[in-house]
Design a protein around this motif. Structure first.
Motif, PDB file in Angstrom:
ATOM      1  N   ASN A   1       6.053 -58.908 -47.886  1.00 34.31           N
ATOM      2  CA  ASN A   1       5.913 -59.940 -47.498  1.00 34.31           C
ATOM      3  C   ASN A   1       6.115 -61.122 -46.487  1.00 34.31           C
ATOM      4  O   ASN A   1       6.605 -61.778 -46.401  1.00 34.31           O
ATOM      5  CB  ASN A   1       4.384 -59.980 -48.706  1.00 34.31           C
TER       6      ASN A   1
ATOM      7  N   GLN B   1       6.269 -50.761 -48.166  1.00 38.15           N
ATOM      8  CA  GLN B   1       4.422 -51.209 -47.830  1.00 38.15           C
ATOM      9  C   GLN B   1       5.613 -52.956 -46.813  1.00 38.15           C
ATOM     10  O   GLN B   1       5.587 -53.162 -47.415  1.00 38.15           O
ATOM     11  CB  GLN B   1       3.449 -51.808 -48.585  1.00 38.15           C
TER      12      GLN B   1
ATOM     13  N   ARG C   1       6.942 -53.310 -51.151  1.00 37.88           N
ATOM     14  CA  ARG C   1       6.067 -54.959 -50.634  1.00 37.88           C
ATOM     15  C   ARG C   1       7.398 -55.598 -49.415  1.00 37.88           C
ATOM     16  O   ARG C   1       7.354 -56.739 -50.764  1.00 37.88           O
ATOM     17  CB  ARG C   1       4.957 -54.787 -50.991  1.00 37.88           C
TER      18      ARG C   1
ATOM     19  N   THR D   1       1.889 -49.451 -43.807  1.00 34.36           N
ATOM     20  CA  THR D   1       2.574 -48.525 -45.039  1.00 34.36           C
ATOM     21  C   THR D   1       3.690 -47.162 -44.068  1.00 34.36           C
ATOM     22  O   THR D   1       2.725 -46.305 -44.222  1.00 34.36           O
ATOM     23  CB  THR D   1       1.443 -48.154 -46.308  1.00 34.36           C
TER      24      THR D   1
END
Length: 58
Positions: free
Chosen positions: A22, A40, A20, A30
Motif C-alpha cells: 500500500n 496487489q 498487498r 493486482t
C-alpha cells in the motif's frame, strides 16, 4: 516497516496467497504468479497504476 525514506506497509492475506503493498491512494493493480500467489499494489493515482500494469505485462 522499511527503514528507508518511504515506508510502504505490506500485508499478507489468507495463508499468504495475497501480498498487498500500500503506497496510498485508490488505484489498484493486482497480478498473479503461476504458483497462485497474488500481488496487489495500491497507488495514489490511476495514471501510475496504468503505467505499472503496462510494465508488468510487457
Amino acid at each position: 516497516m522499511s527503514t528507508g525514506l518511504v515506508n510502504w506497509p505490506v500485508t499478507r492475506r489468507e495463508r499468504g496467497s495475497l501480498v498487498r503493498m500500500n503506497m496510498g491512494g485508490s488505484a489498484v493493480v493486482t497480478f498473479s504468479e503461476n504458483s497462485g500467489r497474488s500481488y496487489q499494489f495500491v497507488l495514489a493515482e490511476r495514471r501510475s497504476a496504468e503505467r505499472m500494469a503496462r510494465a508488468i505485462t510487457d
